[in-house]
Design a protein around this motif. Structure first.
Motif, PDB file in Angstrom:
ATOM      1  N   ALA A  35     -11.513  30.623  17.721  1.00 50.46           N
ATOM      2  CA  ALA A  35     -11.454  31.711  18.266  1.00 50.46           C
ATOM      3  C   ALA A  35     -12.042  32.737  17.342  1.00 50.46           C
ATOM      4  CB  ALA A  35     -10.130  32.287  18.905  1.00 50.46           C
ATOM      5  N   ALA A  36     -11.445  32.914  16.225  1.00 52.48           N
ATOM      6  CA  ALA A  36     -11.741  33.618  14.824  1.00 52.48           C
ATOM      7  C   ALA A  36     -13.147  33.326  14.582  1.00 52.48           C
ATOM      8  CB  ALA A  36     -10.779  33.972  13.768  1.00 52.48           C
ATOM      9  N   GLY A  37     -13.646  32.439  14.311  1.00 52.50           N
ATOM     10  CA  GLY A  37     -14.635  32.191  13.172  1.00 52.50           C
ATOM     11  C   GLY A  37     -15.891  31.768  14.047  1.00 52.50           C
ATOM     12  N   GLY A  38     -15.688  31.377  15.459  1.00 52.40           N
ATOM     13  CA  GLY A  38     -16.631  31.114  16.395  1.00 52.40           C
ATOM     14  C   GLY A  38     -17.146  29.607  16.149  1.00 52.40           C
ATOM     15  N   LEU A  39     -18.400  29.348  16.929  1.00 49.49           N
ATOM     16  CA  LEU A  39     -18.841  28.013  16.998  1.00 49.49           C
ATOM     17  C   LEU A  39     -19.785  27.616  15.969  1.00 49.49           C
ATOM     18  CD1 LEU A  39     -19.163  26.988  20.742  1.00 49.49           C
ATOM     19  CD2 LEU A  39     -17.360  26.563  19.041  1.00 49.49           C
ATOM     20  N   GLY A  40     -20.368  28.880  15.084  1.00 51.59           N
ATOM     21  CA  GLY A  40     -21.357  28.575  13.883  1.00 51.59           C
ATOM     22  C   GLY A  40     -20.758  28.107  12.875  1.00 51.59           C
ATOM     23  N   VAL A  41     -19.540  27.961  12.558  1.00 46.97           N
ATOM     24  CA  VAL A  41     -18.851  27.276  11.421  1.00 46.97           C
ATOM     25  C   VAL A  41     -18.920  25.790  11.261  1.00 46.97           C
ATOM     26  CG1 VAL A  41     -16.455  27.218  10.357  1.00 46.97           C
ATOM     27  CG2 VAL A  41     -17.207  29.274  11.504  1.00 46.97           C
ATOM     28  N   MET A  42     -19.086  25.432  10.259  1.00 48.10           N
ATOM     29  CA  MET A  42     -19.325  23.872  10.034  1.00 48.10           C
ATOM     30  C   MET A  42     -18.139  23.219  10.534  1.00 48.10           C
ATOM     31  SD  MET A  42     -21.975  23.347   8.879  1.00 48.10           S
ATOM     32  CE  MET A  42     -23.443  24.869   8.594  1.00 48.10           C
ATOM     33  N   ALA A  43     -18.305  21.895  11.161  1.00 46.92           N
ATOM     34  CA  ALA A  43     -17.339  21.287  11.567  1.00 46.92           C
ATOM     35  C   ALA A  43     -17.313  20.129  10.479  1.00 46.92           C
ATOM     36  CB  ALA A  43     -17.603  20.419  12.804  1.00 46.92           C
TER      37      ALA A  43
ATOM     38  N   ILE B  46       0.797  -1.120  -0.104  1.00 45.21           N
ATOM     39  CA  ILE B  46       0.039   0.015  -0.026  1.00 45.21           C
ATOM     40  C   ILE B  46       1.006   1.338   0.167  1.00 45.21           C
ATOM     41  CG2 ILE B  46      -1.641   1.254   1.287  1.00 45.21           C
ATOM     42  CD1 ILE B  46      -2.886  -1.695   2.249  1.00 45.21           C
ATOM     43  N   ALA B  47       0.778   2.170  -1.044  1.00 43.59           N
ATOM     44  CA  ALA B  47       1.721   3.157  -1.362  1.00 43.59           C
ATOM     45  C   ALA B  47       0.622   4.486  -1.547  1.00 43.59           C
ATOM     46  CB  ALA B  47       2.553   3.016  -2.457  1.00 43.59           C
ATOM     47  N   THR B  48      -0.334   4.743  -0.678  1.00 47.90           N
ATOM     48  CA  THR B  48      -1.772   5.604  -1.070  1.00 47.90           C
ATOM     49  C   THR B  48      -1.216   6.884  -0.685  1.00 47.90           C
ATOM     50  OG1 THR B  48      -2.299   4.758   0.932  1.00 47.90           O
ATOM     51  CG2 THR B  48      -3.264   3.837  -1.224  1.00 47.90           C
ATOM     52  N   GLY B  49       0.032   7.037   0.145  1.00 49.81           N
ATOM     53  CA  GLY B  49       0.623   8.539   0.248  1.00 49.81           C
ATOM     54  C   GLY B  49      -0.275   9.297   1.470  1.00 49.81           C
ATOM     55  N   ALA B  50      -0.373  10.544   1.113  1.00 52.03           N
ATOM     56  CA  ALA B  50      -1.009  11.393   2.252  1.00 52.03           C
ATOM     57  C   ALA B  50      -2.000  12.298   1.762  1.00 52.03           C
ATOM     58  CB  ALA B  50       0.062  12.235   2.899  1.00 52.03           C
ATOM     59  N   ARG B  51      -2.951  12.510   2.361  1.00 52.70           N
ATOM     60  CA  ARG B  51      -4.010  13.777   1.957  1.00 52.70           C
ATOM     61  C   ARG B  51      -3.899  14.871   2.832  1.00 52.70           C
ATOM     62  NH1 ARG B  51      -8.185  13.083   5.489  1.00 52.70           N
ATOM     63  NH2 ARG B  51      -7.832  11.417   6.788  1.00 52.70           N
ATOM     64  N   ASP B  52      -4.742  15.876   2.447  1.00 55.49           N
ATOM     65  CA  ASP B  52      -4.767  17.131   2.829  1.00 55.49           C
ATOM     66  C   ASP B  52      -5.277  17.183   4.167  1.00 55.49           C
ATOM     67  OD1 ASP B  52      -3.804  18.368   0.454  1.00 55.49           O
ATOM     68  OD2 ASP B  52      -5.281  17.893  -0.359  1.00 55.49           O
ATOM     69  N   LEU B  53      -4.681  17.830   5.164  1.00 55.56           N
ATOM     70  CA  LEU B  53      -5.467  18.036   6.447  1.00 55.56           C
ATOM     71  C   LEU B  53      -6.001  19.375   6.262  1.00 55.56           C
ATOM     72  CD1 LEU B  53      -5.577  17.733   9.678  1.00 55.56           C
ATOM     73  CD2 LEU B  53      -3.502  19.445   9.709  1.00 55.56           C
ATOM     74  N   CYS B  54      -7.646  19.323   6.375  1.00 50.79           N
ATOM     75  CA  CYS B  54      -8.509  20.365   6.123  1.00 50.79           C
ATOM     76  C   CYS B  54      -8.993  21.114   7.398  1.00 50.79           C
ATOM     77  CB  CYS B  54      -9.549  19.669   5.640  1.00 50.79           C
ATOM     78  SG  CYS B  54      -9.011  19.031   3.752  1.00 50.79           S
ATOM     79  N   PHE B  55      -9.367  22.311   7.380  1.00 50.63           N
ATOM     80  CA  PHE B  55      -9.893  23.035   8.268  1.00 50.63           C
ATOM     81  C   PHE B  55     -10.939  23.917   7.604  1.00 50.63           C
ATOM     82  CE2 PHE B  55      -5.770  22.442  10.125  1.00 50.63           C
ATOM     83  CZ  PHE B  55      -6.223  22.024  11.595  1.00 50.63           C
ATOM     84  N   PHE B  56     -12.037  24.106   8.343  1.00 49.75           N
ATOM     85  CA  PHE B  56     -13.132  24.856   7.845  1.00 49.75           C
ATOM     86  C   PHE B  56     -12.946  26.231   8.424  1.00 49.75           C
ATOM     87  CE2 PHE B  56     -15.503  20.878   7.079  1.00 49.75           C
ATOM     88  CZ  PHE B  56     -14.948  20.468   5.969  1.00 49.75           C
ATOM     89  N   PHE B  57     -13.526  27.232   7.823  1.00 48.35           N
ATOM     90  CA  PHE B  57     -13.673  28.523   8.245  1.00 48.35           C
ATOM     91  C   PHE B  57     -14.630  29.390   7.556  1.00 48.35           C
ATOM     92  CE2 PHE B  57     -10.131  27.817   5.426  1.00 48.35           C
ATOM     93  CZ  PHE B  57     -10.706  28.439   3.964  1.00 48.35           C
ATOM     94  N   PRO B  58     -15.265  30.606   7.997  1.00 41.60           N
ATOM     95  CA  PRO B  58     -16.474  31.086   7.138  1.00 41.60           C
ATOM     96  C   PRO B  58     -16.071  31.059   5.759  1.00 41.60           C
ATOM     97  CG  PRO B  58     -16.145  32.128   9.243  1.00 41.60           C
ATOM     98  CD  PRO B  58     -14.993  31.384   9.066  1.00 41.60           C
ATOM     99  N   GLY B  59     -16.755  30.681   4.830  1.00 42.33           N
ATOM    100  CA  GLY B  59     -16.322  30.953   3.378  1.00 42.33           C
ATOM    101  C   GLY B  59     -15.516  29.643   2.922  1.00 42.33           C
ATOM    102  N   SER B  60     -15.358  28.447   3.629  1.00 45.67           N
ATOM    103  CA  SER B  60     -14.485  27.499   3.244  1.00 45.67           C
ATOM    104  C   SER B  60     -15.377  26.556   2.167  1.00 45.67           C
ATOM    105  CB  SER B  60     -13.946  26.666   4.429  1.00 45.67           C
ATOM    106  OG  SER B  60     -14.976  26.356   5.187  1.00 45.67           O
ATOM    107  N   HIS B  61     -16.498  26.842   2.185  1.00 44.00           N
ATOM    108  CA  HIS B  61     -17.018  26.073   1.077  1.00 44.00           C
ATOM    109  C   HIS B  61     -16.992  26.690  -0.440  1.00 44.00           C
ATOM    110  CE1 HIS B  61     -19.756  29.691   2.190  1.00 44.00           C
ATOM    111  NE2 HIS B  61     -20.486  29.350   1.099  1.00 44.00           N
ATOM    112  N   LEU B  62     -16.508  28.156  -0.480  1.00 45.78           N
ATOM    113  CA  LEU B  62     -16.305  28.537  -1.729  1.00 45.78           C
ATOM    114  C   LEU B  62     -15.394  27.690  -2.595  1.00 45.78           C
ATOM    115  CD1 LEU B  62     -16.239  32.244  -0.643  1.00 45.78           C
ATOM    116  CD2 LEU B  62     -18.042  31.165  -1.703  1.00 45.78           C
ATOM    117  N   PRO B  63     -15.510  27.973  -3.856  1.00 47.63           N
ATOM    118  CA  PRO B  63     -14.662  27.353  -4.750  1.00 47.63           C
ATOM    119  C   PRO B  63     -13.503  28.073  -4.998  1.00 47.63           C
ATOM    120  CG  PRO B  63     -16.562  27.683  -5.925  1.00 47.63           C
ATOM    121  CD  PRO B  63     -16.700  28.079  -4.713  1.00 47.63           C
ATOM    122  N   GLY B  64     -12.307  27.563  -4.585  1.00 48.85           N
ATOM    123  CA  GLY B  64     -11.005  28.274  -4.612  1.00 48.85           C
ATOM    124  C   GLY B  64     -10.180  27.882  -3.047  1.00 48.85           C
ATOM    125  N   VAL B  65     -10.909  27.079  -2.334  1.00 46.60           N
ATOM    126  CA  VAL B  65     -10.249  26.554  -1.063  1.00 46.60           C
ATOM    127  C   VAL B  65      -9.729  25.199  -1.195  1.00 46.60           C
ATOM    128  CG1 VAL B  65     -10.323  25.951   1.248  1.00 46.60           C
ATOM    129  CG2 VAL B  65     -11.643  28.138   0.346  1.00 46.60           C
TER     130      VAL B  65
END
Lengths: 520, 392
Positions: A366-374, A142-161
């Motif tokens: 702290a910056a985005g608050g708890l209303g941001v998507m997890a 198995i040589a499947t490598g690594a993937r991205d560690l993601c974080f969400f923030f307000p606007g992270s659903h927009l194309p371009g993140v």
């Protein structure tokens, strides 16, 4: 006495193909493993999912492409040439007789073990856009490598993140990136490599955003927004147009927000080993946050399973974009699989994979608050995750429900991410948590004052790539499977109406079950 | 059913000390019923509540064959209110037939339920499609059962567990029962990996482990464990009736829209401590094939996960719910692979057995162990319920 005809024994079809050495992943580690295996005389099959179909790109599987792949909606064949050209050593693999399958998903791998003895041997499930099949193997790397560690923030659903690995794939592998000006989150070696790659492809780099006071690697000529965090991404349907940064900790000194014009925000905070198939196989996994997360137990390339080997980042992160490390580990894995070597892959000194993502998570909360998507697939907010609340579509939450939260659940036992997933649906969506599971774990760790590694791994199950029912459907099913299929156990007395038990009607009503008489 | 309490209010439990081994759906329901009756309840679970088959099943709530059927049907529509937490219960089922033989099965079910006063309507393909739009040209017909239903197993087990706590009961997770101490013809305590618990009455409802634990009190409960599997797709638009299955599959469309279906061959496991591994297998390809046949218009839907559960069966596939004569304060319950939907009623029956010595609302006498008297020790061999030899 004969075997229960409704049980699984002998019902699986023989695999459609058979190979001695199966290698999954045609990155530098996988290519090196395939070539070394062929050199050592093995019949080798090499499977790689790239180019993946547009539907998966849209789902950000396997990497965070973030809607920036040009022409993703078209057929994947158009990418095949670019992908093949991007793989150094592919020609040598062909020349050595390796059976190379590009654009082929390895959606599962299975070996007999505890609670499982029915497989016709070691098998892997593969598929393209039309159909799936099973491949028998003696050894698997198995040589499947690594993937991205993601974080969400307000606007992270927009194309371009996008993720750093997603960006690298779009630029280097697919040659189909439709962004222009990139702001990079993080300032370590992954961030620097992403910036250099962008410049090499003629793009602009708006700079690095770093929650710590100093750059985590030499920043070179690029602007550094130190002690800052992303407050939100701004944009419209076409995607990100700007990023708004805020000082970490709110800025009592009155430092203002910073607006940075960009069409792409690249997450380069960390990488995560792609261990899905190892979990499906039942290999033992251990938390090693300093190596990027959960990794196979044992001394790589060996795993806890005798026929399964690992190479490259999947066993713990190697140096960023160091193909020589990956190649060396691939060769070692092939030699180990052939019984020619017992050498252990030497990994670089542990990186700061533990505290660093935690600091980012804390700053983003702290910056985005708890209303941001997890969890974006299931639209679970950070507040609902930490409140262990059910999804909104179930309607108003009863008072007893709203009185519960992570703290009340903690009173019953340690945090278990799978349990919280079942209750909140965080990680239960179409991407199965590829975008959210690490940040969900970080949020749970922060919310319960636990070490990051103390949050148990939420399980991976086949198919590790979301594939259509029509593709996975077994066209090679055996007659035995078909004939004896039953919705449940096929125990005829199980469905006898209670009143009839012990009466003369019992013989008549037996076999009322859910099974069916398949026309033969 | 007047003793529901507001959240946060935790009455002190002064009644008899009752320990329940098994935090599955049957043990939890029993715990809830007993706590409602004022008993001092402790549920001991070796992992997390509902971690085994109770949280991994199809969520069906329609069991016409059971003596608990009428009580099952009475309780489900009330359960969210009674527990105080959502179970995602939805009423009604539809059986989809792709051929005459499949339709005949559903007609049998309807005729049995009719004996209890429940109604069902036969549907032609056009009427079926209105209720279950994912069917295709291959659908032969169907039956709309105006009773039964489905719920979310994972949410339901947690709802029972929380409701027990709200009534003052105790939940002990990550505690494996290791021994049962008896004295003078009565069980007196349960030893666990998290301490010893004295008791006035004991309930063993530990799924596949029930047989092993019953042997601790000198009772033989013949059980065999097996692994079974399910798949789930990404969400699709909600159908008017989500509790629709057939073609050899059981399952439902969840309220989120996922198609969650199981069925097909099981794998018998060895008769010792059940391993923690619950592997799913390439069976997902056969499940996918069946589901495409059932719902041709969902052929494009992506499968996002498969999973397996380990479940026990008695030799005749019927439950055992019995208060033992010796030791007289021990009640044993295994639902023989059909436990989730019946849980509101099985818990009620167990409550009655523990507190009153007999089930007050239904005759369950045929579910006693007496029927296995004289069962040959090698019954698993003679029924062909043997684990497969490990592959070479």
């Amino acid at each position: 006495m004969t075997q229960d005809p409704k049980s699984i024994g002998g019902k699986y079809a023989r695999p459609a193909g058979q190979t001695e050495l199966l290698v999954i992943g045609a990155g530098p580690a996988g290519i090196a493993a395939a070539i070394e295996g062929a050199r050592a005389g093995a019949k080798v099959m090499l499977v790689d999912e790239n180019p993946v179909a547009g539907a998966l790109i849209g789902l950000d599987v396997p990497l965070l492409f973030g809607g920036r792949m040009a022409g993703a909606g078209g057929s994947k064949e158009r990418f095949t040439e670019a992908v093949a050209a991007s793989i150094p050593g592919l020609e040598e693999a062909f020349d050595r007789g390796v059976d190379v399958r590009l654009g082929t998903y390895a959606w599962g791998a299975f070996v007999n073990g505890p609670a499982l003895a029915s497989l016709p041997g070691n098998v892997a499930g593969i598929a393209d856009e039309a159909a799936s099949s099973m491949i028998g193997f003696e050894k698997l790397i198995i040589a499947t490598g690594a993937r991205d560690l993601c974080f969400f923030f307000p606007g992270s659903h927009l194309p371009g993140v996008v993720g750093a690995n997603g960006l690298a794939a779009m630029l280097g592998k697919y040659r189909a990136f439709n962004g222009r000006r990139i702001l990079i989150l993080g300032s370590g070696s992954l961030a620097r490599a992403s910036a250099d790659l962008a410049i090499a492809h003629g793009l602009e780099v708006a700079g690095f955003v770093e929650v710590r006071a100093e750059a985590q690697a030499e920043p070179g000529p690029f602007p550094l927004f130190a002690s800052h965090v992303l407050l939100r991404a701004e944009g419209d349907l076409s995607g990100v147009r700007a990023a708004v940064l805020a000082p970490v900790g709110g800025g009592p000194d009155g430092r203002p927000e910073i607006h940075v014009a960009c069409d792409t925000i690249c997450l380069a905070i960390g990488r995560v080993p792609n261990i899905e198939l190892l979990d499906v196989l039942g290999a033992r996994l251990v938390a090693r946050p300093e190596r990027g997360g959960f990794v196979p137990e044992g001394a790589p390339p060996a795993t806890s399973l005798p026929d399964i080997f690992v190479a490259g980042d999947v066993a713990g992160l190697g140096p960023v974009q160091d193909a020589s490390f990956a190649r060396d580990s691939g060769r070692l894995a092939a030699r180990a699989a052939r019984g020619l070597s017992e050498a252990v892959i030497t990994y670089p000194p542990p990186a700061d994979c533990q505290a660093y993502p935690r600091e980012w998570m804390r700053a983003l909360v702290a910056a985005g608050g708890l209303g941001v998507m997890a969890c974006q697939c299931e639209e679970v907010t950070r507040a609902d995750l930490l409140g262990v609340q059910p999804p909104r579509y179930l309607g108003p939450r009863p008072p007893a429900m709203t009185a519960r939260d992570l703290a009340t659940l903690l009173a019953d036992g340690p945090v278990n991410q799978d349990q919280i997933k079942r209750l909140t649906r965080a990680g239960m969506g179409s991407c199965q948590g590829r975008r959210c599971r690490e940040q969900v774990a970080l949020l749970l760790a922060l919310g319960s004052n636990a070490e990051t590694g103390a949050i148990a791994l939420p399980s991976w199950r086949a198919p590790v790539r979301p594939l259509p029912l029509s593709v996975l459907a077994a066209s090679d099913e055996t007659q035995e499977m078909r004939r004896h299929w039953d919705a449940w156990f096929g125990i005829s007395t199980q469905w006898t109406p209670y009143a009839d038990i012990g009466t003369e009607r019992e013989a008549y009503v037996s076999d009322f079950g859910l099974g069916e008489k398949e026309p033969e | 059913m007047s003793d529901t309490r507001a959240a946060g209010q935790k009455p002190e439990q002064k009644g008899p000390k009752i320990v329940i081994i098994g935090g599955g759906v049957t043990g939890l329901s029993a715990g809830w019923w007993l706590a409602r009756a004022g008993a001092n309840v402790t549920v001991v679970e070796r992992f997390i509540v509902g971690w085994e088959a109770s949280g991994r099943n199809g969520g069906g709530c329609t069991h016409y064959q059971s003596p608990l059927f009428v009580e099952e049907q009475r309780l489900w529509p009330e359960l969210d209110r009674l527990l105080g937490y959502p179970t995602e219960y939805r009423r009604e089922r539809i059986g989809i037939a792709l051929n005459a033989a499949q339709l005949a099965r559903f007609r049998q079910m309807a005729s049995i339920a009719a004996g209890f006063g429940f109604t069902a309507t036969e549907l032609d393909r056009r009427e079926l499609e209105k209720r279950v739009p994912l069917i295709g040209e291959n659908a032969f017909g169907g039956i709309h059962f105006h009773f039964g239903g489905h719920a979310n197993p994972q949410r339901t087990v947690q709802a029972y567990a929380w409701a027990i706590q709200d009534l003052g009961g105790r939940l002990l997770q990550h505690a494996e029962a290791t021994a049962i101490r008896c004295r003078g013809g009565r069980a007196v305590s349960v030893e666990t990996t998290r301490g010893s618990f004295p008791l006035d009455a004991l309930v063993i409802a530990a799924g596949p482990q029930t047989g092993m634990l019953a042997r601790e009190v000198g009772v033989d409960v013949p059980l065999a464990a097996a692994r079974a599997e399910m798949i789930v797709t990404e969400p699709l638009p909600l159908m008017p009736v989500g509790g629709a299955d057939g073609n050899g599959l059981y399952g439902r469309q969840t309220l989120r829209g996922n198609l969650a279906y199981g069925g097909g061959p099981h794998e018998w496991l060895a008769d010792h401590r059940i391993p923690p591994a619950r592997p799913s297998t390439p069976l997902l390809r056969s499940l996918s094939r069946r589901l495409v046949e059932l719902f041709p218009k969902a052929a494009h839907a992506r499968v996002i996960r498969s999973w397996a559960g380990i479940i026990e069966n008695t030799p005749d596939g019927r439950p055992v719910i019995e208060r033992l004569r010796d030791p007289g304060n021990v009640t044993i319950a295994t639902m023989s692979s059909v436990g989730f939907g019946l849980s509101p009623a099985s818990g009620h029956a167990i409550r009655d057995l523990v507190l009153e010595g007999e089930c007050r609302f239904a005759d369950i006498s045929k579910l006693s162990l007496a029927r296995f008297a004289g069962l040959a020790p090698d019954w698993r061999t003679s029924q062909g319920w043997l684990p497969l030899a490990p592959a070479a």
